[in-house]
Design an enzyme around this catalytic site. Structure first.
Site, short mmCIF file in Angstrom:
data_model
loop_
_atom_site.label_atom_id
_atom_site.label_comp_id
_atom_site.label_asym_id
_atom_site.label_seq_id
_atom_site.Cartn_x
_atom_site.Cartn_y
_atom_site.Cartn_z
N HIS A 103 0.83 -1.19 0.00
CA HIS A 103 0.00 0.00 0.00
C HIS A 103 0.87 1.25 0.00
CE1 HIS A 103 -2.70 3.07 1.73
NE2 HIS A 103 -3.57 2.46 0.97
N HIS A 104 1.85 1.27 0.90
CA HIS A 104 2.83 2.34 0.81
C HIS A 104 4.13 1.92 1.47
CE1 HIS A 104 1.49 3.72 4.94
NE2 HIS A 104 2.80 3.81 5.05
N GLN A 166 9.94 0.97 5.91
CA GLN A 166 8.65 0.53 6.43
C GLN A 166 7.74 0.22 5.25
OE1 GLN A 166 5.50 3.30 7.56
NE2 GLN A 166 5.53 2.43 9.61
N HIS A 168 3.92 -1.00 4.26
CA HIS A 168 2.55 -1.26 4.69
C HIS A 168 1.92 -2.21 3.67
CE1 HIS A 168 -1.84 0.44 5.01
NE2 HIS A 168 -1.75 -0.80 5.41
N HIS A 238 -0.10 16.48 6.12
CA HIS A 238 -0.41 15.55 7.21
C HIS A 238 -1.43 16.15 8.17
CE1 HIS A 238 -0.03 12.57 10.33
NE2 HIS A 238 0.17 13.54 11.21
N HIS A 240 -4.81 14.36 10.91
CA HIS A 240 -5.43 13.10 11.30
C HIS A 240 -6.81 13.06 10.63
CE1 HIS A 240 -2.54 12.92 14.96
NE2 HIS A 240 -1.93 12.78 13.81
N MET A 310 -3.47 17.22 13.79
CA MET A 310 -2.23 17.91 13.43
C MET A 310 -2.48 18.60 12.11
SD MET A 310 0.84 15.44 14.68
CE MET A 310 1.85 16.88 14.97
#
Ligand SMILES: *[C@@H]1O[C@H](CO)[C@@H](O)[C@H](O)[C@H]1NC(C)=O
Length: 846
Positions: A103-104, A166, A168, A238, A240, A310
């Protein structure tokens, strides 16, 4: 042209290296020439991560080592050390992702990855030091490309000796055939100095408040730019869940030029700046986040948890090497009036198709959001140390508290024998039955029975089961007269056999078999099972060995909850910071639930039918960032679905949690001597960034906010503040060499954490306690951030809890905050639970 050739070269090497049996000719790689890895043969990757590309250049192939994720939305991390010690420049990224499963991907630079394993679950963290985002790839988003001649500096003193990848994995149905995945990214690095250096300009709002139900709330940020020219080439937004659209602009002579505009609910990758924008001295950078407060019942503030918000706008830029600055921030709004002229597009949400959503794959999580019931009067109850909570069969809240007794350093000798019998048992009623709606005391009982109450649970018939750590006993109190019907353990005698406990912490009673489970305790490491009439059946558990805690090992089994639907018993393994679950019939270990967000201590657990598990953790240790808070988890997956903190007062040492089937949650705090009620607001929402990696990363950003806020309400410039200010200044761009060479995000976090910590310590030493009482608006936000314990500020209780406190003398003020005393205290029994800092002389409670 040269870049293109290099790129082609990388690809060629990546795919052919294995066949060619490539030998590295460069001496700098000698040390690493044996660095091979065993990629699964099913993967296309090569088995040497370092590939020489001539005298000065090399490729680094950063790949998952052949993994098969088992459930959807799995986040896996792996790390690779930069094969050289000196500085190098990353000049290109090549994603190698399988489109059907990944996914990413995010790539970070740091010095200390969170694990040394081949690969790990990113919930354990990305890096233990600060991590700098270098690269982001997301399906449905264009890849980040560096313009020619532009490089990110890594290695040397830049703070990026390691790369951590990382990945996902979204929908894992493609893994049904159990194939292995080696997705990753190939970097092209060079030792040749690059004429242009890449960096990151971070704009973030620090003081936005989103009122509940408010349809549209704007967060505006603007700063003057007063440095050498920079050229913008990528941006990332970014927020939430409440963010609708984020836009960034250059404002020059009143003209607004778009840098980028994106929905934060889309993959939060770096998107290219469509029409190149340059920024020169005198320009203004401006950004707006549009939020909605719809669906919330309380104010939403800027903060690090998923229930906070945020507003960040990241800009990737490059500058000429000789003036290059690697990191800049903007957290102000120098000219609010200016935003009257912001282009209309900045206010228009970007529609998001469900299959493009950041975290979920077209299927929505039904999302329960836990918030404090702010009009519940229960927080004002006069209580002693609240140690246990339970719900009775009528769903009334039952509180077990210590009245005027406190557990402190003088309570026990070194063999755990209670030393304060002379005080007599607690004369107040230690058990209160509370109306869940209006917090009225419906009933009270339990006086002249207990010395140091601890755990409470209520069986299906309504009997109370309590533990007393001073008596080393477990009591069953009958439904009607609340007289002890059964007592396990010998009064005041610590031990670890069938008839003795050592500071037992909690009880759980199986609704079907009636079997009694006791977690024992502070000075034993076991679960003991008794028949309904108190006959010993079995026990399991052992002390935690040195190193990593193994299954079945405990370091203070502190709280129990039965999970009848799954036939399991889960234990808050407090000092191991985890939940362990066992088959309740056999004691066989079934699973561990552990998250980086738990920090080091996990105090209590409570399961409710329907598959939800609630928990509370401990205060962060110095240097740790994981805030003290409540957690709601999916029991089946262990995933954290929400976190929560109170609005009124702060969590100090939340000691027990209990939840009812309608997702009403109560938390009792042994230091704050308070009980809070939380309720759930259910709604369909897209979950945005919630996963450890990104979340931790962005929580760290908050340390910056805190530090800035702390600088704001300065009325008199004290030397301490100066020192702090100075450190912040030093950390700002253009001054520190280290920082110039550092990569993207938040290089000042470490310095700030230290600065904040030093200042906090000083504040304590000088006896000022203003931190908690700031009334200004920024103070209030600070308070909220402190409430989350993000960063080093919220450590008061940790230290307080380690300072000796004589119950008979309330005059120990002079020693408060002294280092010596803390150090002495740290020596021996730091795992015990001590009292809060000295309260005002204790009047009898309730
Ligand atoms: C927990 O996760 C599983 C798997 O995603 C899902 O089927 C289940 O509904 C979730 N449970 C709750 C209570 O959300």
């Amino acid at each position: 042209m040269a870049g293109l050739i290099n790129n082609l070269l990388i690809l060629l090497l990546v795919f052919q290296n294995t066949c060619l049996g490539f030998k590295n000719p460069l001496s700098v790689f000698k040390r690493y020439k044996d660095t091979t890895r065993s990629l699964s043969s099913e993967c296309l990757g090569n088995n040497r991560p370092v590939i020489s590309l001539g005298l000065t250049d090399f490729a680094l192939d950063i790949r998952m080592p052949g993994v098969t994720p088992k459930q959807s939305d799995t986040y896996l991390c792996m790390s690779l050390r930069l094969p050289v010690d000196e500085e190098a420049y990353v000049v290109d990224f090549r994603p190698q992702a399988s489109m059907d499963t990944v996914h990413h991907m995010l790539l970070f630079g740091c010095n200390v990855p969170s694990s040394t394993e081949n690969y790990w679950d990113c919930d354990e963290g990305i890096c233990t030091d600060k991590s700098n985002i270098l690269y982001a790839w997301a399906r449905n988003a264009p890849p980040t490309r560096l313009p020619k001649g532009v490089g990110f500096k890594v290695g040397g003193e830049t703070g990026s000796k390691y790369f951590v990848l990382q990945v996902h994995y979204g929908d894992v149905s493609a893994f049904r055939d159990k194939h292995k995945d080696c997705s990753g990214v190939t970097l092209h690095l060079t030792h040749q100095r690059q004429p242009l250096i890449a960096g990151m300009y971070l704009m973030m709002s620090v003081n936005t408040v989103i009122p509940p139900g408010e349809k549209v709330v704007d967060a505006d940020i603007a700063c003057h730019y007063q440095k050498y020219p920079m050229h913008l080439f990528a941006y990332r937004v970014h927020t939430h869940r409440l963010g609708k659209v984020v836009s960034g602009y250059r404002v020059r002579n009143g003209q607004w030029t778009l840098i980028g505009r994106q929905s934060p609910q889309l993959p939060q990758a770096f998107y290219p700046v469509e029409h190149p924008v340059d920024i020169s001295f005198g320009d203004t950078l401006a950004a707006r986040c549009v939020f909605t407060g719809e669906g919330r019942t309380t104010e939403t503030h800027i903060g690090g948890t998923a229930s906070d918000e945020m507003c960040n706008f990241y800009i990737m830029y490059y500058m000429e090497a000789k003036h290059a600055v690697s990191y800049m921030t903007c957290t102000q709004n120098i000219n609010p009036d200016m935003f009257r002229n912001i282009p209309q597009e900045a206010n228009i949400p970007i529609p998001v198709k469900s299959d493009m959503i950041m975290m979920t794959h077209g299927h929505h999580h039904e999302d329960f959001h836990i918030e404090e019931a702010v009009d519940w009067p229960g927080v004002n109850l006069k209580l002693g140390q609240v140690s246990g909570l339970a719900l009775d069969p009528k769903n009334n809240l039952v509180i077990f508290h210590r009245g005027d007794h406190v557990w402190d350093r003088n309570s026990f000798d070194s063999s755990f024998v209670y030393q304060q019998r002379g005080l007599g048992p607690i004369e107040q009623n230690t058990i209160l039955v509370i109306d869940p709606s209006n917090a009225e005391v419906l009933d009270s009982t339990g006086k002249n029975l207990f010395y140091l109450p601890h755990g409470l649970s209520i069986d299906k018939d309504g009997n109370y089961w309590v533990t007393d750590v001073a008596l080393h006993q477990v009591f069953k109190l009958g439904v009607h007269d609340k007289e002890p019907l059964l007592i396990l353990g010998r009064s005041l005698q610590p031990g670890s056999d069938k008839n003795h406990f050592c500071q037992p912490t909690d009880v759980a009673v199986d609704p079907v078999t009636g079997n009694i489970y006791v977690s024992d305790g502070y000075c034993n490491s076991r679960i003991v099972v008794f028949s309904p009439n108190g006959m010993f059946i079995m026990q399991w558990g052992e002390e935690t060995s040195v190193g990593k805690a193994k299954p079945g090992q405990f370091r203070i089994p502190h709280s129990l909850t039965l999970v009848p639907e799954f036939g399991q018993l889960c234990v808050a393994d407090r000092e191991n910071g985890r939940i362990q679950c066992f088959r309740s019939e056999t004691g066989e270990f079934t699973r561990e639930i552990k998250h980086k967000l738990f920090g080091r201590e996990l105090f209590a657990v409570s399961y409710i039918p329907g598959g939800l598990l609630f928990a509370v953790n401990g205060m962060p240790y110095p240097g740790d960032i994981e805030p003290v808070q409540g957690f709601m988890m999916n029991f089946s997956t262990g995933e954290i679905m929400d976190t929560f903190i109170p609005v009124r007062k702060n969590f100090e040492m939340p000691h027990d949690v209990v939840a009812s089937e309608d997702k009403t949650v109560y938390v009792g705090d042994v230091h704050a001597k308070t009980v809070w009620k939380f309720t759930s607001t259910e709604k369909m929402e897209h979950r945005s960034v919630k996963k450890a990696g990104i979340e931790v990363q962005e929580i760290k950003a908050e340390t910056v906010i805190e530090a800035k806020l702390k600088n704001k309400p300065v009325s008199t410039e004290s030397p301490k503040k100066w020192e702090k200010h100075h450190m912040v200044e030093q950390a700002s761009p253009g001054i520190s060499f280290v920082l110039i060479t550092t990569l993207l995000i938040i290089p000042i976090v470490v310095l700030l954490a230290i600065a904040v910590f030093i200042r906090w310590r000083k504040t304590r030493v000088y006896g000022a306690d203003a931190d908690h009482k700031l009334e200004s608006s920024s103070g209030r936000i600070l308070g909220r951030l402190q409430g989350k314990g993000s960063g080093g500020l919220n450590l008061g209780n940790f230290f307080a809890s380690h300072k000796s406190y004589s119950r008979k003398g309330f005059d120990r003020l002079s020693t408060e905050g002294s280092d010596q005393e803390k150090d002495e205290d740290d020596g021996t029994d730091s795992e015990e639970e001590y009292s809060a800092p000295p309260p005002p002389p204790v009047s009898s409670s309730s």
